[in-house]
Motif scaffolding. Structure first.
Motif, mmCIF file in Angstrom:
data_model
loop_
_atom_site.group_PDB
_atom_site.id
_atom_site.type_symbol
_atom_site.label_atom_id
_atom_site.label_comp_id
_atom_site.label_asym_id
_atom_site.label_seq_id
_atom_site.Cartn_x
_atom_site.Cartn_y
_atom_site.Cartn_z
ATOM 1 N N UNK A 118 0.830 -1.203 0.000
ATOM 2 C CA UNK A 118 0.000 0.000 0.000
ATOM 3 C C UNK A 118 0.870 1.261 0.000
ATOM 4 N N UNK A 119 0.295 2.415 -0.359
ATOM 5 C CA UNK A 119 1.084 3.660 -0.400
ATOM 6 C C UNK A 119 1.613 4.100 0.958
ATOM 7 N N UNK A 120 1.061 3.590 2.062
ATOM 8 C CA UNK A 120 1.568 4.008 3.376
ATOM 9 C C UNK A 120 2.756 3.177 3.838
ATOM 10 N N UNK A 121 3.183 2.183 3.035
ATOM 11 C CA UNK A 121 4.490 1.563 3.280
ATOM 12 C C UNK A 121 5.544 2.589 2.871
ATOM 13 N N UNK A 122 6.523 2.807 3.714
ATOM 14 C CA UNK A 122 7.434 3.926 3.471
ATOM 15 C C UNK A 122 8.367 3.701 2.297
ATOM 16 N N UNK A 123 8.475 2.483 1.788
ATOM 17 C CA UNK A 123 9.257 2.279 0.570
ATOM 18 C C UNK A 123 8.361 2.267 -0.670
#
Length: 424
Positions: free
Chosen positions: A394-399
């Motif tokens: 998901x986009x909230x994974x920092x990578x």
């Protein structure tokens, strides 16, 4: 009453001041009244007014016209940019507002008023910004002060703050709370400090380093390396647009099932973005609770931000979730829908159900995708069981390539103010 005029927040495209940071630094500087004037929007001022009622917030906007920027104060509605100076001033006054001219003689700024409209603008304005902290030379401010006196207008010092360190560099005092009814005001005890090239250079270096971002420069390099490795092994990422579409599908499943929740509750952090869109599509209020796991944290990164880091986290601390919030009062006696991004073992959902058990009359669970078979949520859009590391992130994974964009959106509008006040 100590005031600060012409303040920008992250709701301006080039602003780096979050609302909590603005409140913290204003308290430290004993500032009571803030004239928040983001570029072409009043959203930041309205949000600050809601979240920090201890300050007197003057809702304003710095509006781009066809001939440069002007400021509207005491606004109740957005004013569209790109109109003429005359039309923009008329729109401000139609709301009972006050007109101000920011940095009118600063020729180094393309956004300053064009000379051909100066006579009309100065004759029709109410306030002239006679000092601007971001004007390197004193001459533009001197000319603004001369025109202010010549046309008989009220002169105010403006801070034009875009970075947290600029807060407090231009202030003044008023004997009473400023309103359109008691205008013109008489500022006194004026304190101003002009930004130097060195000061602005330091802010620029900090910005490049990532001080005002969700990730610093080394953290961005590390997450970029992880992203490259993840893609080389066949991994992929959801975009924010795809998550929004999946959330719309999830809302449709809930609607088609016949279940009629009264409140949508997002489980932070991963469930917030899907829950917001589910709530919007169902036309329901949006609440939040926070349930997480213990983490090893270094800077802005923790174990969940490293590929496979969850196994290290579980080995050190176990995988039992930690509830960090109380049950929201707004769900008492109501049917709710709990929303998260993933469901692997179901521990987060079980903890959430236990938290709301004494308040909600009925609670059902929903998520974007299911990754494990130990718990089956009531609603899910994707089944990614058995895909190991290959399931899209998901986009909230920092990578994730869209993480920085997501983080900026989250700061601006994703968290309800009551959530921010509790966990910031």
């Amino acid at each position: 009453m100590k005031c600060m005029f012409h303040v920008h927040t992250i709701y301006s495209g080039d602003g780096r001041i979050t609302l909590p940071e603005l409140a913290r630094r204003s308290r430290a500087a004993s500032i009571n009244c803030l004239f928040i004037t983001d570029h072409n929007t009043i959203e930041g001022a309205l949000r600050f007014q809601e979240r920090f009622p201890e300050f007197l917030t003057i809702v304003g906007a710095e509006i781009m016209t066809t001939a440069g920027e002007i400021i509207g104060l005491f606004l109740k509605e957005e004013i569209a940019p790109g109109q003429s100076v005359e039309a923009t001033m008329a729109a401000i006054r139609a709301q009972g507002g006050i007109v101000a001219l920011p940095h009118p003689h600063d020729r180094w700024r393309p956004s300053s008023l064009k000379p051909e409209v100066h006579e009309f603008a100065f004759s029709q304005t109410d306030i002239v910004e006679v000092f601007n902290s971001r004007t390197f030379s004193a001459r533009p401010d001197q000319r603004a002060a001369e025109d202010c006196e010549r046309y008989g207008k009220v002169g105010l010092p403006g801070i034009d703050a875009h970075f947290p360190e600029e807060i407090g560099r231009a202030t003044f005092e008023l004997s009473e709370a400023p309103t359109p009814q008691n205008f013109p005001w008489a500022p006194r005890n004026i304190h101003v400090k002009r930004d130097s090239f060195f000061f602005r250079g330091c802010l620029r270096v900090k910005s490049i380093w990532g001080k005002y971002s969700a990730l610093t420069l080394p953290e961005r390099a590390f997450t970029r390396l992880q992203r490259m490795m993840f893609r080389l092994t066949g991994g992929s990422f959801f975009s924010l647009a795809e998550v929004k579409q999946l959330s719309v599908e999830l809302a449709a499943k809930v609607r088609d099932s016949g279940y009629a929740p009264e409140v949508v509750v997002g489980i932070a952090n991963g469930g917030l973005y899907p829950a917001l869109h589910v709530a919007q599509n169902l036309g329901l209020p949006f609440e939040t609770i926070r349930i997480t796991h213990r983490q090893i944290r270094i800077g802005n990164l923790d174990t969940d931000d490293v590929i496979g880091g969850c196994y290290l986290r579980d080995a050190l601390y176990g995988n039992e979730p930690v509830v960090l919030s109380e049950c929201p009062e707004s769900i008492r006696g109501r049917k709710i829908l709990l929303v998260d991004d993933d469901c692997t073992r179901g521990q987060t959902f079980r903890a959430a159900l236990e938290l709301v058990a004494g308040s909600a009359t009925e609670a059902k669970t929903a998520c974007i995708r299911v990754l494990g078979g130990e718990y089956n949520p009531d609603y899910a859009v994707r089944d990614h069981r058995g895909r190991a590391f290959k399931f899209p992130r998901f986009p909230w994974y920092k990578y994730s390539p869209e993480y920085l964009r997501y983080a900026r959106l989250r700061e601006k509008w994703l968290y309800p103010s009551r959530y921010i006040a509790r966990f910031e």
